[in-house]
Scaffold this active site. Structure first.
Site, PDB file in Angstrom:
ATOM      1  N   GLU A   1      -1.641  -0.617   6.493  1.00  0.00           N
ATOM      2  CA  GLU A   1      -1.336  -1.273   5.234  1.00  0.00           C
ATOM      3  C   GLU A   1       0.140  -1.114   4.905  1.00  0.00           C
ATOM      4  O   GLU A   1       0.716  -0.069   5.189  1.00  0.00           O
ATOM      5  CB  GLU A   1      -2.203  -0.689   4.111  1.00  0.00           C
TER       6      GLU A   1
ATOM      7  N   HIS B   1      -6.387  -4.125  -0.986  1.00  0.00           N
ATOM      8  CA  HIS B   1      -6.616  -2.777  -1.528  1.00  0.00           C
ATOM      9  C   HIS B   1      -6.677  -2.810  -3.060  1.00  0.00           C
ATOM     10  O   HIS B   1      -5.922  -2.135  -3.758  1.00  0.00           O
ATOM     11  CB  HIS B   1      -5.530  -1.805  -1.061  1.00  0.00           C
TER      12      HIS B   1
END
Length: 530
Positions: free
Chosen positions: A263, A281
């Site tokens: 990420e 997220h």
């Protein structure tokens, strides 16, 4: 007046909490994105309040001459160098329970989205296609939801799913039968059994050495044909490429991911897989959750800076200044015993009993019990998910009963702590004391006497007491390139069960453990870290 820097976006209400408590506030919500500038100014502050954008590195901490506390509004502290903060005596706090409902609701939302193909249907309709027959979905009602992990967030998902008239099964080795019954879920002993039965599978567990890639390509192949997979927990729990392939092959009917192995996720095998919903997220991204954790961290930091009270600290015991010198060595021992128990226990814990024998029983037992419980739970729930303050609550949520007993001095040691852990399968104990050098020692395991000083890396084996075992184990470790630092032995009786506790210079990997377990005398082998 203490001074706090807020380097990420916190609400005005949180800023006002600091001010109301007599704390000066410097609110610079974009400063966390400029690490060079943050390093320049950090020396002016007693406290630093952050979210996830600010990276509190060792370099920044080295420049933080006045800093006493770092407060993370949220649970994850991957952006804080906790060892560096600890070395400087800086308390690191988080808010471990502020995001539970929000994350659970996002998992339910993704389950609906993937069941009815909502994002794809939305895009198609906006394009003017009106492909009504293309987006045939499935009902949630009556389907089986399989939860991998049923702790704080997983239990909230379970309650919501039961309200939707789903059948909920859960795989969690540390979920007790009583807790499962109270939640209304069926506890499944084997993960493969859950995967074969569940129409929807949702993950709710931390990423640790044991849980990394828990849904491997092999396990994904064992999932029920047509199942749908949801991951709002942590990236790296799932083989994402294998999921994409299973979707293309038609083995899985859909997947929804809020977290990814890397990420920010700019590229990922899931992005062009069929019937896949991906979000950036967002598990904790609701107005309520962001507000709750911001207010909570402002209260915690204010209490510490103005009153010395420590709440939800990841690296500091909750004790008074007067108690600290007396409790410090015993807290270290409590953490050792709890850490040992947490790392070797393989079944759901029902009860722990802590016996305080001799003069240690005259101390304030609350921080000792909290330190021991937190250390025991960390291998089970993850490093950032439990601390001395939250440990009793986490234990209660998992149905773990905690009992304390004070006893007069007895036996060979004038004062010691004995931990008795009862699981669904057995009862085991470990005991330790503090020597005159102020260092902890493990003095008994499973009723077998020995003496071992905890080391950063250790190997624990349960074996049959037969001639040649010490030599065989030493030879095997030599073959694996592992150097032995310390070696403690004990046995119940000649030819019976024996234990060995070794301090080693290198971490013992899972592959090494598998090799060690092949020795004919070995019944159990565990790698320990302290």
């Amino acid at each position: 007046m203490p001074k706090v820097l807020i380097s990420d976006k916190l609400s005005e209400a949180a800023v006002q909490i600091f001010r109301d408590n007599g704390v000066e506030v410097d609110f610079q919500p974009d400063l966390g994105k400029d690490p060079a500038r943050l390093a320049e100014v950090i020396g002016q502050y007693d406290g630093l309040a952050i979210r996830s954008a600010t990276k509190v590195t060792a370099d920044i901490i080295a420049r933080a001459d006045r800093l006493k506390v770092i407060g993370r509004a949220g649970i994850g502290v991957d952006n804080v160098d906790i060892p560096a903060a600890s070395a400087r005596g800086i308390v690191v706090m988080n808010t471990p329970f502020g995001n539970s409902i929000t994350t659970a609701e996002h998992a339910i939302a993704l389950m609906f989205a993937v069941a009815r193909q909502i994002p794809a249907a939305d895009a198609s309709t906006r394009a003017g296609k009106w492909e009504k027959s293309k987006f045939m979905g499935v009902e949630i009602t009556g389907k089986t939801l399989g939860l991998i992990g049923c702790g704080n967030i997983g239990s909230v998902v379970a309650s919501r799913a039961l309200g939707l008239r789903m059948k909920v099964i859960a795989y969690d080795p540390f979920l007790s039968a009583e807790r499962a019954q109270n939640l209304g879920v069926e506890k499944v002993a084997d993960l493969d059994d859950l995967l074969a039965r569940a129409d929807f599978v949702s993950l709710h567990l931390p990423r640790t050495e044991k849980t990394a890639n828990i849904l491997s390509a092999e396990r994904i192949a064992k999932m029920k044909k047509g199942a749908r997979l949801i991951n709002c927990a942590r990236g790296g729990l799932v083989d994402e490429a294998a999921v994409a392939e299973a979707l293309r092959a038609g083995h899985l009917a859909g997947a929804a991911f809020d977290v990814f192995a890397e990420e920010p996720a700019r590229q990922n095998p899931l992005f062009d897989a069929p019937n896949t919903v991906c979000t950036p997220h967002l598990g904790a991204s609701t107005t309520e959750a962001q507000e709750n954790v911001a207010l909570q961290i402002a209260e915690q930091m204010s209490d510490y800076l103005t009153k010395g009270a420590i709440s939800n600290a990841l690296n500091a015991p909750s004790v008074t200044a007067e108690e600290a010198p007396l409790l410090k060595p015993w807290i270290a021992l409590a953490e050792t015993l709890g850490g040992f128990a947490g790392q070797v226990t393989e079944h759901a814990i029902k009860e722990i009993e802590i016996e305080y024998v001799g003069r240690v029983g005259e101390l304030n037992l609350k921080p000792l019990t909290a330190a021991l419980t937190a250390a025991m739970l960390r291998p089970l729930v993850g490093e950032g998910a439990v601390n001395m303050v939250s440990a009793p609550l986490v234990a209660r949520e998992r149905g773990i009963q905690i009992a304390e007993t004070r006893k007069d001095a007895q036996g060979a040691y004038g004062s010691y702590i004995r931990l008795v852990v009862t699981t669904e399968k057995q009862t085991r104990s470990v005991a330790g004391t503090v020597f005159s050098d102020g260092k902890p020692r493990i003095i008994q395991i499973k009723g077998i006497d020995l003496e071992a000083e905890p080391q950063p890396h250790m190997l624990y084996t349960v074996n049959t007491d037969t001639p040649g075992y010490i030599g065989a184990l030493g030879a095997k470790l030599g073959e694996l390139g592992v150097n032995i630092a310390t070696f403690a032995l004990g046995r119940a009786e000649k030819g019976g069960e024996a234990i060995a506790l070794l301090g080693v210079d290198e971490p013992v990997t899972e592959a090494m453990l598998a090799d060690i377990a092949q020795l004919p005398q070995v019944r159990q082998a565990k790698a320990l870290h302290f």
